[in-house]
Scaffold this motif. Structure first.
Motif, short mmCIF file in Angstrom:
data_model
loop_
_atom_site.label_atom_id
_atom_site.label_comp_id
_atom_site.label_asym_id
_atom_site.label_seq_id
_atom_site.Cartn_x
_atom_site.Cartn_y
_atom_site.Cartn_z
N GLY A 3 8.40 1.36 13.97
CA GLY A 3 8.66 1.39 12.54
C GLY A 3 7.44 1.12 11.68
N GLU A 4 6.29 1.61 12.10
CA GLU A 4 5.05 1.33 11.39
C GLU A 4 4.60 2.52 10.55
N LEU A 5 3.86 2.21 9.50
CA LEU A 5 3.20 3.24 8.72
C LEU A 5 2.01 3.77 9.51
N PRO A 6 1.63 5.02 9.30
CA PRO A 6 0.41 5.49 9.92
C PRO A 6 -0.79 4.73 9.34
N GLY A 7 -1.75 4.42 10.21
CA GLY A 7 -2.95 3.71 9.77
C GLY A 7 -3.85 3.40 10.94
N LEU A 8 -4.91 2.71 10.65
CA LEU A 8 -5.92 2.42 11.67
C LEU A 8 -5.37 1.58 12.81
N SER A 9 -4.46 0.63 12.51
CA SER A 9 -3.93 -0.23 13.57
C SER A 9 -3.00 0.51 14.52
N THR A 10 -2.55 1.72 14.12
CA THR A 10 -1.68 2.51 14.98
C THR A 10 -2.45 3.55 15.78
N GLY A 11 -3.77 3.49 15.69
CA GLY A 11 -4.60 4.39 16.48
C GLY A 11 -5.14 5.60 15.74
N LEU A 12 -4.84 5.72 14.45
CA LEU A 12 -5.41 6.85 13.71
C LEU A 12 -6.91 6.65 13.54
N SER A 13 -7.63 7.72 13.43
CA SER A 13 -9.09 7.64 13.29
C SER A 13 -9.52 7.49 11.84
N GLN A 14 -8.58 7.63 10.90
CA GLN A 14 -8.91 7.48 9.48
C GLN A 14 -7.81 6.68 8.79
N PRO A 15 -8.13 6.07 7.64
CA PRO A 15 -7.13 5.30 6.91
C PRO A 15 -5.95 6.17 6.48
N SER A 16 -4.81 5.51 6.26
CA SER A 16 -3.61 6.22 5.82
C SER A 16 -2.77 5.28 4.96
N TRP A 17 -1.46 5.39 5.03
CA TRP A 17 -0.58 4.57 4.20
C TRP A 17 -0.77 3.07 4.45
N GLU A 18 -1.01 2.70 5.68
CA GLU A 18 -1.18 1.28 6.00
C GLU A 18 -2.31 0.67 5.17
N GLU A 19 -3.35 1.40 4.95
CA GLU A 19 -4.49 0.90 4.18
C GLU A 19 -4.32 1.14 2.68
N PHE A 20 -3.58 2.20 2.30
CA PHE A 20 -3.45 2.53 0.88
C PHE A 20 -2.46 1.64 0.14
N LEU A 21 -1.31 1.36 0.73
CA LEU A 21 -0.28 0.60 0.02
C LEU A 21 -0.77 -0.74 -0.53
N PRO A 22 -1.58 -1.51 0.21
CA PRO A 22 -2.06 -2.77 -0.37
C PRO A 22 -2.88 -2.59 -1.65
N GLN A 23 -3.47 -1.43 -1.86
CA GLN A 23 -4.21 -1.18 -3.09
C GLN A 23 -3.29 -1.16 -4.31
N LEU A 24 -2.01 -0.94 -4.08
CA LEU A 24 -1.04 -0.89 -5.19
C LEU A 24 -0.50 -2.27 -5.57
N ALA A 25 -0.96 -3.31 -4.90
CA ALA A 25 -0.40 -4.66 -5.09
C ALA A 25 -0.43 -5.12 -6.54
N THR A 26 -1.41 -4.71 -7.31
CA THR A 26 -1.49 -5.14 -8.71
C THR A 26 -1.29 -3.98 -9.68
N ALA A 27 -0.97 -2.80 -9.18
CA ALA A 27 -0.80 -1.63 -10.03
C ALA A 27 0.53 -1.68 -10.77
N ASP A 28 0.51 -1.20 -12.01
CA ASP A 28 1.73 -1.06 -12.80
C ASP A 28 2.19 0.39 -12.66
N LEU A 29 3.31 0.59 -11.98
CA LEU A 29 3.82 1.93 -11.74
C LEU A 29 4.99 2.28 -12.67
N ALA A 30 5.18 1.48 -13.71
CA ALA A 30 6.24 1.77 -14.68
C ALA A 30 6.00 3.16 -15.26
#
Length: 177
Positions: free
Chosen positions: A60-87
């Motif tokens: 049940g993991e997002l694709p990303g570096l910890s899952t063996g991908l060679s490039q960043p993906s959702w696992e690395e991108f989602l934390p960038q939204l931690a302070t974003a206002d998506l209203a």
């Protein structure tokens, strides 16, 4: 700039193919799909309407570096939204999973992405019925609906095109100006 941004994360390329199929069906209203690992936060936030896709990996993991991908993906991108206002952002999510091999995590990525964006103020659309699928559990389920379009390109590939068409017909009115 196209009105609808399409972003995806993938490990095998199947999610990219579905994103391209969706973009083609939307025509000029949508931008060309972009791998989430190759975009910037500013480019993502520049879109008011978002169609987001992801595969679900392993337990049940997002694709990303910890899952063996060679490039960043959702696992690395989602934390960038931690302070974003998506209203004001409208988001529709699709996910790929394998309901037979991973029945306890089927399309979990839909739920993970959904919850992260809704928590930041985005409005989610495109919930999809769970009828017609055989799985045990999913973080992407709320009642009798997935929090986005669920596709199983391994076990139900012949159903995907019709599901995509019906899902786009459902969300298209919400994507209009």
């Amino acid at each position: 700039m196209a009105r609808i941004g399409i972003f995806f994360g993938t490990d095998t390329g199947r999610t990219r193919l579905v994103a391209k199929q969706i973009a083609k069906k939307l025509g000029d209203a949508a931008a060309a799909p972009v791998n989430i690992g190759r975009t910037t936060l500013d480019d993502f936030l520049a879109c008011e309407l978002l169609i987001l896709g992801s595969s679900t990996l392993g337990a049940g993991e997002l694709p990303g570096l910890s899952t063996g991908l060679s490039q960043p993906s959702w696992e690395e991108f989602l934390p960038q939204l931690a302070t974003a206002d998506l209203a004001g952002k409208v988001v529709a999510i699709f996910g790929l999973g394998d309901q037979k091999k991973y029945p306890d995590e089927f399309v979990d990525a839909i739920g993970i992405i959904h919850d992260a964006l809704v928590a930041r103020g985005a409005r989610a659309i495109g919930y999809w019925p769970t009828a017609g699928y055989q799985f045990a559990a999913s973080q992407a389920v709320d009642g009798e609906h997935f929090l986005g379009l669920a596709l199983d390109q391994i076990n139900q590939p012949l159903l995907s095109e019709e599901r995509i068409d019906r899902w786009l017909a459902q969300i298209r009115p919400e994507l209009q100006p």
